[in-house]
Design a protein around this motif. Structure first.
Motif, PDB file in Angstrom:
ATOM      1  N   THR A 113       0.829  -1.203   0.000  1.00  0.00           N
ATOM      2  CA  THR A 113       0.000   0.000   0.000  1.00  0.00           C
ATOM      3  C   THR A 113       0.865   1.255   0.000  1.00  0.00           C
ATOM      4  N   SER A 114       2.019   1.194   0.665  1.00  0.00           N
ATOM      5  CA  SER A 114       2.912   2.354   0.708  1.00  0.00           C
ATOM      6  C   SER A 114       3.397   2.742  -0.682  1.00  0.00           C
ATOM      7  N   ALA A 115       3.699   1.742  -1.528  1.00  0.00           N
ATOM      8  CA  ALA A 115       4.162   2.038  -2.888  1.00  0.00           C
ATOM      9  C   ALA A 115       3.060   2.715  -3.699  1.00  0.00           C
ATOM     10  N   LYS A 116       1.835   2.262  -3.526  1.00  0.00           N
ATOM     11  CA  LYS A 116       0.711   2.861  -4.251  1.00  0.00           C
ATOM     12  C   LYS A 116       0.478   4.289  -3.782  1.00  0.00           C
ATOM     13  N   ASP A 117       0.482   4.470  -2.458  1.00  0.00           N
ATOM     14  CA  ASP A 117       0.270   5.812  -1.909  1.00  0.00           C
ATOM     15  C   ASP A 117       1.386   6.771  -2.307  1.00  0.00           C
ATOM     16  N   TRP A 134       9.471  15.041   1.657  1.00  0.00           N
ATOM     17  CA  TRP A 134       8.239  15.744   1.265  1.00  0.00           C
ATOM     18  C   TRP A 134       7.150  14.742   0.892  1.00  0.00           C
ATOM     19  N   ILE A 135       7.513  13.678   0.170  1.00  0.00           N
ATOM     20  CA  ILE A 135       6.534  12.665  -0.238  1.00  0.00           C
ATOM     21  C   ILE A 135       5.966  11.951   0.992  1.00  0.00           C
ATOM     22  N   VAL A 136       6.810  11.634   1.958  1.00  0.00           N
ATOM     23  CA  VAL A 136       6.324  11.001   3.187  1.00  0.00           C
ATOM     24  C   VAL A 136       5.302  11.895   3.876  1.00  0.00           C
ATOM     25  N   ARG A 137       5.592  13.189   3.956  1.00  0.00           N
ATOM     26  CA  ARG A 137       4.644  14.124   4.577  1.00  0.00           C
ATOM     27  C   ARG A 137       3.326  14.158   3.806  1.00  0.00           C
ATOM     28  N   GLN A 138       3.422  14.166   2.481  1.00  0.00           N
ATOM     29  CA  GLN A 138       2.212  14.173   1.655  1.00  0.00           C
ATOM     30  C   GLN A 138       1.404  12.895   1.848  1.00  0.00           C
ATOM     31  N   MET A 139       2.082  11.762   1.951  1.00  0.00           N
ATOM     32  CA  MET A 139       1.392  10.486   2.174  1.00  0.00           C
ATOM     33  C   MET A 139       0.600  10.522   3.477  1.00  0.00           C
ATOM     34  N   ARG A 140       1.208  11.059   4.505  1.00  0.00           N
ATOM     35  CA  ARG A 140       0.540  11.115   5.812  1.00  0.00           C
ATOM     36  C   ARG A 140      -0.617  12.100   5.813  1.00  0.00           C
ATOM     37  N   GLN A 141      -0.473  13.200   5.087  1.00  0.00           N
ATOM     38  CA  GLN A 141      -1.557  14.162   5.007  1.00  0.00           C
ATOM     39  C   GLN A 141      -2.741  13.626   4.215  1.00  0.00           C
ATOM     40  N   TYR A 148      18.984  16.386  -2.811  1.00  0.00           N
ATOM     41  CA  TYR A 148      17.693  16.751  -3.403  1.00  0.00           C
ATOM     42  C   TYR A 148      16.706  15.590  -3.317  1.00  0.00           C
ATOM     43  N   VAL A 149      17.168  14.377  -3.663  1.00  0.00           N
ATOM     44  CA  VAL A 149      16.301  13.197  -3.590  1.00  0.00           C
ATOM     45  C   VAL A 149      15.861  12.949  -2.147  1.00  0.00           C
ATOM     46  N   GLY A 150      16.764  13.158  -1.197  1.00  0.00           N
ATOM     47  CA  GLY A 150      16.413  12.992   0.208  1.00  0.00           C
ATOM     48  C   GLY A 150      15.336  13.969   0.643  1.00  0.00           C
ATOM     49  N   ARG A 151      15.460  15.228   0.216  1.00  0.00           N
ATOM     50  CA  ARG A 151      14.438  16.223   0.557  1.00  0.00           C
ATOM     51  C   ARG A 151      13.102  15.880  -0.086  1.00  0.00           C
ATOM     52  N   ARG A 152      13.160  15.425  -1.325  1.00  0.00           N
ATOM     53  CA  ARG A 152      11.931  15.046  -2.020  1.00  0.00           C
ATOM     54  C   ARG A 152      11.293  13.822  -1.349  1.00  0.00           C
ATOM     55  N   GLN A 153      12.103  12.892  -0.919  1.00  0.00           N
ATOM     56  CA  GLN A 153      11.590  11.724  -0.208  1.00  0.00           C
ATOM     57  C   GLN A 153      10.835  12.155   1.055  1.00  0.00           C
ATOM     58  N   ALA A 164       8.154  -6.309  -3.550  1.00  0.00           N
ATOM     59  CA  ALA A 164       7.363  -5.076  -3.602  1.00  0.00           C
ATOM     60  C   ALA A 164       6.288  -5.045  -2.526  1.00  0.00           C
ATOM     61  N   ALA A 165       5.859  -6.212  -2.081  1.00  0.00           N
ATOM     62  CA  ALA A 165       4.815  -6.283  -1.055  1.00  0.00           C
ATOM     63  C   ALA A 165       5.304  -5.806   0.303  1.00  0.00           C
ATOM     64  N   HIS A 166       6.625  -5.781   0.505  1.00  0.00           N
ATOM     65  CA  HIS A 166       7.177  -5.451   1.812  1.00  0.00           C
ATOM     66  C   HIS A 166       7.847  -4.081   1.862  1.00  0.00           C
ATOM     67  N   LEU A 167       7.656  -3.265   0.843  1.00  0.00           N
ATOM     68  CA  LEU A 167       8.210  -1.911   0.871  1.00  0.00           C
ATOM     69  C   LEU A 167       7.534  -1.095   1.973  1.00  0.00           C
ATOM     70  N   ASP A 168       8.328  -0.419   2.779  1.00  0.00           N
ATOM     71  CA  ASP A 168       7.730   0.424   3.810  1.00  0.00           C
ATOM     72  C   ASP A 168       7.562   1.853   3.293  1.00  0.00           C
ATOM     73  N   GLU A 169       7.094   2.715   4.159  1.00  0.00           N
ATOM     74  CA  GLU A 169       6.757   4.085   3.781  1.00  0.00           C
ATOM     75  C   GLU A 169       7.954   4.850   3.215  1.00  0.00           C
ATOM     76  N   LYS A 170       9.085   4.790   3.910  1.00  0.00           N
ATOM     77  CA  LYS A 170      10.258   5.556   3.488  1.00  0.00           C
ATOM     78  C   LYS A 170      10.875   4.981   2.218  1.00  0.00           C
ATOM     79  N   GLU A 171      10.904   3.671   2.091  1.00  0.00           N
ATOM     80  CA  GLU A 171      11.447   3.036   0.886  1.00  0.00           C
ATOM     81  C   GLU A 171      10.586   3.371  -0.333  1.00  0.00           C
ATOM     82  N   ALA A 172       9.271   3.293  -0.162  1.00  0.00           N
ATOM     83  CA  ALA A 172       8.364   3.630  -1.258  1.00  0.00           C
ATOM     84  C   ALA A 172       8.507   5.090  -1.664  1.00  0.00           C
ATOM     85  N   ALA A 173       8.652   5.964  -0.671  1.00  0.00           N
ATOM     86  CA  ALA A 173       8.818   7.393  -0.962  1.00  0.00           C
ATOM     87  C   ALA A 173      10.129   7.655  -1.690  1.00  0.00           C
TER      88      ALA A 173
END
Length: 239
Positions: A79-83, A226-233, A219-224, A190-199
């Motif tokens: 679900t994390s990869a989809k989100d 940001w994506i985690v924050r967006q997923m949670r929101q 830059y990729v770290g900052r974007r990652q 792919a079924a076991h990707l967590d939130e940070k890995e998917a981001a």
């Protein structure tokens, strides 16, 4: 007395060209509709972008190039990869009909400033492009992309579009699909990707050759992050 059969009037060159063009267009429509309809259930064996990458590697005589692509079904993707890809690429995915006109307008205004070009493509448009087309920004390419996007949205449910996108998106040099990205970068399915890995995987999607999931830049770290924050929101997207 025998009557001579009336001769069939010769078809003019414009008439022949029109018939040929009409047949070509009809054949194209039938072929593309049938292809999109079949891919509603069948996994794509390969995509146009994969074929182009292979051809470029052969032309450059790259002996190190390998195409990594493995299909995994909906239930085999976390679900994390989809989100993550929705949060990163297309937050209105479940609301629009294939085109986010507000995002397109914002991208157009941004590009008029002369800064780095920004795209306004939805996940549906990116799926159409990656599956059937080729890189480029010509009017012909964009027109074909719109055509295939309409077909995909008409034939596939949103879950299928997201499933295909996650399976064919490029995550690195020769790395296509979330299954191979998870295996190569994290040593897991792919079924076991967590939130940070998917981001992190979603963070490289704008340019997976320059932006590297294996060696993420600042830059990729900052974007990652940001994506985690967006997923949670965004919360539970129902995927």
């Amino acid at each position: 007395m025998f009557r001579r059969k009336p001769s069939t009037p010769a078809v003019s060159w414009p008439g022949r060209c029109f018939r040929w063009l009409r047949g070509l267009v009809l054949g194209f429509v039938l072929l593309t509709v049938a292809s999109v309809a079949l891919l509603r259930w069948l996994p794509p064996p390969i995509t146009s972008f994969m074929l182009i990458a292979q051809a470029e590697a052969i032309a450059a005589r790259r002996t190190d190039f390998r195409l990594n692509y493995h299909w995994v079904d909906w239930d085999g993707i976390s679900t994390s990869a989809k989100d993550a890809v929705i949060a990163a690429e297309d937050q209105g995915f479940f609301e629009h009909g294939g085109f986010d006109f507000q995002a397109i307008e914002q991208a157009w205004r941004h590009n008029q400033t002369g800064k780095r070009l920004r795209g306004g493509s939805t996940l549906s448009q990116q799926t159409a492009k990656n599956l059937f087309l080729y890189p480029g920004r010509s009017y012909l390419r964009k027109g074909l992309e719109a055509y295939f996007t309409v077909l995909i949205e008409a034939c596939w449910p949103k879950e299928r579009i997201l499933e295909v996108y996650l399976n064919i998106a490029q995550f690195g040099d020769g790395i296509y699909g979330v299954a191979e990205a998870a295996r190569i970068y994290f040593g897991k399915t792919a079924a076991h990707l967590d939130e940070k890995e998917a981001a992190l995987l979603a963070a490289v999607l704008p340019n997976p050759i320059v932006l590297k999931a294996g060696k993420p830049s600042a830059y990729v770290g900052r974007r990652q992050q940001w994506i985690v924050r967006q997923m949670r929101q965004l919360g539970d997207l129902g995927v």
